[in-house]
Structures are given as C-alpha cells and as structure tokens.
Design a protein around this motif. Sequence first.
Motif, PDB file in Angstrom:
ATOM      1  N   GLY A 132      -8.092  -6.930  11.313  1.00  0.00           N
ATOM      2  CA  GLY A 132      -9.527  -6.692  11.260  1.00  0.00           C
ATOM      3  C   GLY A 132     -10.173  -7.527  10.186  1.00  0.00           C
ATOM      4  N   ALA A 182      -7.831 -10.279   8.232  1.00  0.00           N
ATOM      5  CA  ALA A 182      -6.392 -10.243   7.953  1.00  0.00           C
ATOM      6  C   ALA A 182      -5.721  -9.596   9.151  1.00  0.00           C
ATOM      7  CB  ALA A 182      -6.105  -9.441   6.687  1.00  0.00           C
ATOM      8  N   LEU A 183      -4.592 -10.156   9.547  1.00  0.00           N
ATOM      9  CA  LEU A 183      -3.855  -9.655  10.707  1.00  0.00           C
ATOM     10  C   LEU A 183      -2.512  -9.131  10.230  1.00  0.00           C
ATOM     11  CD1 LEU A 183      -4.561 -12.750  13.016  1.00  0.00           C
ATOM     12  CD2 LEU A 183      -6.027 -10.757  12.597  1.00  0.00           C
ATOM     13  N   ARG A 242       0.862  -1.192   0.000  1.00  0.00           N
ATOM     14  CA  ARG A 242       0.000   0.000   0.000  1.00  0.00           C
ATOM     15  C   ARG A 242       0.889   1.229   0.000  1.00  0.00           C
ATOM     16  NH1 ARG A 242      -4.781  -1.608   4.416  1.00  0.00           N
ATOM     17  NH2 ARG A 242      -5.133  -3.678   3.498  1.00  0.00           N
ATOM     18  N   GLY A 259     -14.127 -13.220   7.009  1.00  0.00           N
ATOM     19  CA  GLY A 259     -12.693 -13.462   7.154  1.00  0.00           C
ATOM     20  C   GLY A 259     -12.016 -12.328   7.877  1.00  0.00           C
ATOM     21  N   ASP A 269       3.568  -7.293  10.794  1.00  0.00           N
ATOM     22  CA  ASP A 269       4.567  -6.339  11.293  1.00  0.00           C
ATOM     23  C   ASP A 269       4.124  -5.753  12.629  1.00  0.00           C
ATOM     24  OD1 ASP A 269       6.232  -5.912   8.584  1.00  0.00           O
ATOM     25  OD2 ASP A 269       4.089  -6.094   8.177  1.00  0.00           O
ATOM     26  N   ARG A 324       3.513   1.163   9.974  1.00  0.00           N
ATOM     27  CA  ARG A 324       2.877   1.289   8.655  1.00  0.00           C
ATOM     28  C   ARG A 324       3.957   1.302   7.581  1.00  0.00           C
ATOM     29  NH1 ARG A 324      -1.408   5.799   8.090  1.00  0.00           N
ATOM     30  NH2 ARG A 324       0.329   7.159   7.580  1.00  0.00           N
ATOM     31  N   ARG A 376     -15.044   0.012   9.129  1.00  0.00           N
ATOM     32  CA  ARG A 376     -13.963  -0.559   8.326  1.00  0.00           C
ATOM     33  C   ARG A 376     -13.895   0.106   6.955  1.00  0.00           C
ATOM     34  NH1 ARG A 376     -10.377  -3.393   9.421  1.00  0.00           N
ATOM     35  NH2 ARG A 376     -10.589  -5.002   7.846  1.00  0.00           N
TER      36      ARG A 376
HETATM   37  P1  HAM Z   1      -7.306  -4.185   6.654  1.00  0.00           P
HETATM   38  O1  HAM Z   1      -7.942  -3.662   7.908  1.00  0.00           O
HETATM   39  O2  HAM Z   1      -7.174  -3.233   5.532  1.00  0.00           O
HETATM   40  O3  HAM Z   1      -8.169  -5.444   6.221  1.00  0.00           O
HETATM   41  O4  HAM Z   1      -5.871  -4.773   6.988  1.00  0.00           O
HETATM   42  C1  HAM Z   1      -5.707  -5.721   8.015  1.00  0.00           C
HETATM   43  C2  HAM Z   1      -4.487  -5.413   8.846  1.00  0.00           C
HETATM   44  O5  HAM Z   1      -3.319  -5.317   8.022  1.00  0.00           O
HETATM   45  C3  HAM Z   1      -4.496  -4.080   9.568  1.00  0.00           C
HETATM   46  O6  HAM Z   1      -5.254  -4.151  10.751  1.00  0.00           O
HETATM   47  C4  HAM Z   1      -3.027  -3.870   9.878  1.00  0.00           C
HETATM   48  O7  HAM Z   1      -2.637  -4.605  11.027  1.00  0.00           O
HETATM   49  C5  HAM Z   1      -2.366  -4.476   8.656  1.00  0.00           C
HETATM   50  N1  HAM Z   1      -1.959  -3.392   7.740  1.00  0.00           N
HETATM   51  C6  HAM Z   1      -2.723  -2.744   6.839  1.00  0.00           C
HETATM   52  N2  HAM Z   1      -2.004  -1.800   6.185  1.00  0.00           N
HETATM   53  C7  HAM Z   1      -0.751  -1.861   6.695  1.00  0.00           C
HETATM   54  C8  HAM Z   1       0.479  -1.154   6.439  1.00  0.00           C
HETATM   55  N3  HAM Z   1       0.551  -0.190   5.511  1.00  0.00           N
HETATM   56  N4  HAM Z   1       1.569  -1.495   7.170  1.00  0.00           N
HETATM   57  C9  HAM Z   1       1.530  -2.467   8.103  1.00  0.00           C
HETATM   58  N5  HAM Z   1       0.393  -3.168   8.379  1.00  0.00           N
HETATM   59  C10 HAM Z   1      -0.717  -2.876   7.689  1.00  0.00           C
HETATM   60  C11 HAM Z   1      -7.927  -6.201   5.105  1.00  0.00           C
HETATM   61  O8  HAM Z   1      -6.894  -6.200   4.507  1.00  0.00           O
HETATM   62  C12 HAM Z   1      -9.057  -7.150   4.762  1.00  0.00           C
HETATM   63  N6  HAM Z   1      -8.683  -7.906   3.552  1.00  0.00           N
HETATM   64  C13 HAM Z   1      -9.339  -8.086   5.923  1.00  0.00           C
HETATM   65  C14 HAM Z   1     -10.390  -9.101   5.633  1.00  0.00           C
HETATM   66  C15 HAM Z   1     -10.191 -10.395   5.284  1.00  0.00           C
HETATM   67  N7  HAM Z   1     -11.692  -8.898   5.655  1.00  0.00           N
HETATM   68  C16 HAM Z   1     -12.316 -10.020   5.332  1.00  0.00           C
HETATM   69  N8  HAM Z   1     -11.424 -10.935   5.093  1.00  0.00           N
END
Ligand code: HAM
Length: 418
Positions: A282, A304-305, A112, A302, A308, A120, A257
């Motif tokens: 989340g 994603a955690l 991202r 689902g 880092d 981040r 979200r």
């Molecule tokens: P998200 O909240 O965008 O959800 O990302 C999940 C986690 O990824 C965040 O809580 C954070 O811990 C980590 N994260 C996101 N961006 C960064 C970054 N730039 N640097 C470090 N860590 C980061 C999703 O991605 C959805 N796909 C979750 C999901 C799965 N919902 C349903 N299924």
Amino acid sequence: MSELKQTRPKGTQDFVPPDSERRRQAEATFRHLAETYGYREIITPTFEHTAVFVKSSGETSDIVTKEMYSFKDRAERDLTLRPEGTPGVVRAVLENQARMPCRLYYVGPYFRYSRPQKGRYREFGQVGVEALGEASPLTDAEVIFLGDAFFRSLGIHDCTTQVNSIGCRECRPGHRDALRNYLLERKEQLCGDCRLRIDRNPLRVFDCKVEACRQAVEGAPTPRQHLCEACKRHFEQVLADLTQRSLPYEVNDRLVRGLDYYNRTTFEYISASLGAQDSLGGGGRYDYLVEEFGGPDTPAIGFALGLDRALLAAPPAAGPARRHLAFVVWLTESELGETEKLAAKLRADGIPAQVDYDARRVKAQFKSADAAQAACCIIIGPDELAKGVYSLKDLVSGEQHEVPFDAITAAVRKRFRD
Ligand code: HAM
C-alpha cells in the motif's frame, strides 16, 4: 554443548535455498522494474532515532503506539528498528541534500512487534518506491500501476487495487469535525481505543478491526464526501489515468491507511488468497512530510509492498530441478591438480563449478553433486587425461560422453540451455 541449541526468535524466518534464491529473484525483479521507471536505489540504516518514526508515522498510529522495536543504546540514545521505510528515506534525502525531483526505491528488512501469523512477521521484507517532488495525479497513477506490474510479474493475478482520497489541509478539518460528531453520537458502541481516537485522530477508527467499531462506522461521513475542488479534480485525474492504463481498481471509502502522513491519494493492493493478512502492499501521497522534517514544500508519493506476502500469493517457482552448476569429479589424487585448474577455468568462463575435496570415492563425490543439485558432472581420470578429454555426465538423463579439453565450456553451456 546443549546450551547453544536455540530456535529462531518468534516472528522471524529462515530462508534456506531454494527459498532464499526465490526471494532474491523477486527482489531482483523489483529492482529491475523500478529502474525502468527511473527510480534509483537508496539504502538507509536499519535503525533510526525513535523520533523519526514518532513524528511521521504518527503518534496515534498502531505502528508507533504498539509495534515498534525501540531501545536505548549504551549511550542512552532512543533508537528504533525501522518499522517502515518512508520516514528514513525522507530524513536521508534532506540530510544528503538530494536534488529534486528524485525517484528512489528500496529493498530490505523491516521490524514490527505484532502477533505473528501467516503473512505477518516481526521481521519482514518490503520493497518500495518514493517519488519526491512530483505533484501530478499522473505520477499517482504511474506509481499505482508500477506496484501492480510487480505483482503481475511474480505471477500474482488475484490482486485487486483499491484507491481512495483522504483530502488535504483545506478539506480534512471539515471531514474530521463531521466524523467526530458522528462518532460522539455512537461513543457507547466503540472500543476503548476508538473512544480515545475520537479526539486524537478520528480517522483511525476506520482502521479498527473490532466488529462493533466496524458496524459503528458504516454510514459515517467519508473523506470523499468532504473533498475540496482541487482534491476532487486530482482524484478524478488519478482514476481517469488508471482507466487509460487499463488498470482495474475499486474505490474504497474506508481506505484511510494506518499512517498519519498521508493526504489525497491512498491505495492498497489486496490478494484474495492470503486470508486475514490480505494487504500485499500500500501507499499514498504524503505532500507535507518533507516540510514536517524541516525541508522545503515538497509533494511526494510512494508505496511499500510486502515481500513475504507477495511470495505467499505467488505460484511456486517452476525453475529447473537442477542448478546451473558443474561438479568436477576426480578419480585419484593425482588428478586433483587438474581438477582445480578445470574448476578455475570454468569459473573464469562464467560457469559455476564445485569440487568435493573431501570425498575419497567417486560414488561419494556423485552423492555430493546430487545434494548440490548440480546439472552435470565432469569426470577427470587417468584415461581421460591420457586421451585429452573429459567425461561429461548429465545428471538428469544419466547420459555420459567424452568432450575434448577445449570444448568443455561450450558443452556445459549447451547442457545448461537444454
Ligand atoms: P504499510 O501498509 O504499513 O505501508 O506496509 C506495506 C506492506 O508491508 C503491507 O501491505 C504488507 O504487505 C507489508 N507488511 C506490513 N507489516 C507486515 C508484517 N508484520 N509482516 C509481513 N508483511 C508486512 C508502509 O510501510 C508505508 N511506508 C508505505 C508507503 C511508502 N507509503 C508511502 N510510501
């Protein structure tokens, strides 16, 4: 030569040992945990057609509008480095006609383009699960519980779980209208982005970090106030099952979200020790996404955690100071053949073994063993070979004793256990 001197791109990280090993260990913990709940691994490409994300993560989400690494390849295809896992998983499940219900997990890098800061990064690790084809609120609670169990297994104990429900196709329009009217009355207070959001996707205003917008949405109609009976019942059952599982949670009415595909249950894990980037992970339900990709009506949930952030919040690993590695040391070149043979035997017995072929002096070989953090050295010299023994030196205590040839594997194993 100096043109090759480079630093890593902004927002990326290097993981050198032992950090790389700590990370792999955390991933292994997740894989094992997810598998105990019946999930199986899915591996999808690191880049997808850009439309995969635009259509699902949402045209109004920050991820799509500001944070994607999008590019054209040499044949002018629009591609994007995956900013998250869910859309690619849904695409892959449909493309490969996976049988439903289907529980999948993933581990990998995501990208991202956002301003880097502690917690981040522009390339970061996520572990995640997707349960496709499951509608029960008990699945929601089990999924939420699994994420929490992962953090606990890493030793993170300051993690709180926030949950909310944002309703379904039936009840969301009612909330959207109420929210839009509320925001229109406060339009002057909102930032430029949020003014546009009023018409495009008013729910996104809840995500805005601008203080004036935060104040403006205090007292705004919440999704929960507009839930239909079915959504209300679903959410009550999720909460009841979390209580039954003794998982403490907080209901957060502002937790909508930042992705467009969610409905009903949304949740986030928050750590008190992370500062501004406090979301450890989340997820939520996305009962319409499979259909939007052209598949059959398929409920899904689902999470994603963030790996880092999890590793920042976790206590440092209290692993052994020395690695499970035996360093085979030779005294003169005539023992090199035996040295290689012994290293091969140890490896065949499952014991990691290393030899410094370059160092001519024993002292230099011991230095290499120390740099490699080996637990012990096995010394082979003319005297040892004549007696049918090796000298085994413990690199922590400094003790050294002789071990008969055929007892060496057992002796090194014992050293690793102590
Ligand atoms: P998200 O909240 O965008 O959800 O990302 C999940 C986690 O990824 C965040 O809580 C954070 O811990 C980590 N994260 C996101 N961006 C960064 C970054 N730039 N640097 C470090 N860590 C980061 C999703 O991605 C959805 N796909 C979750 C999901 C799965 N919902 C349903 N299924």
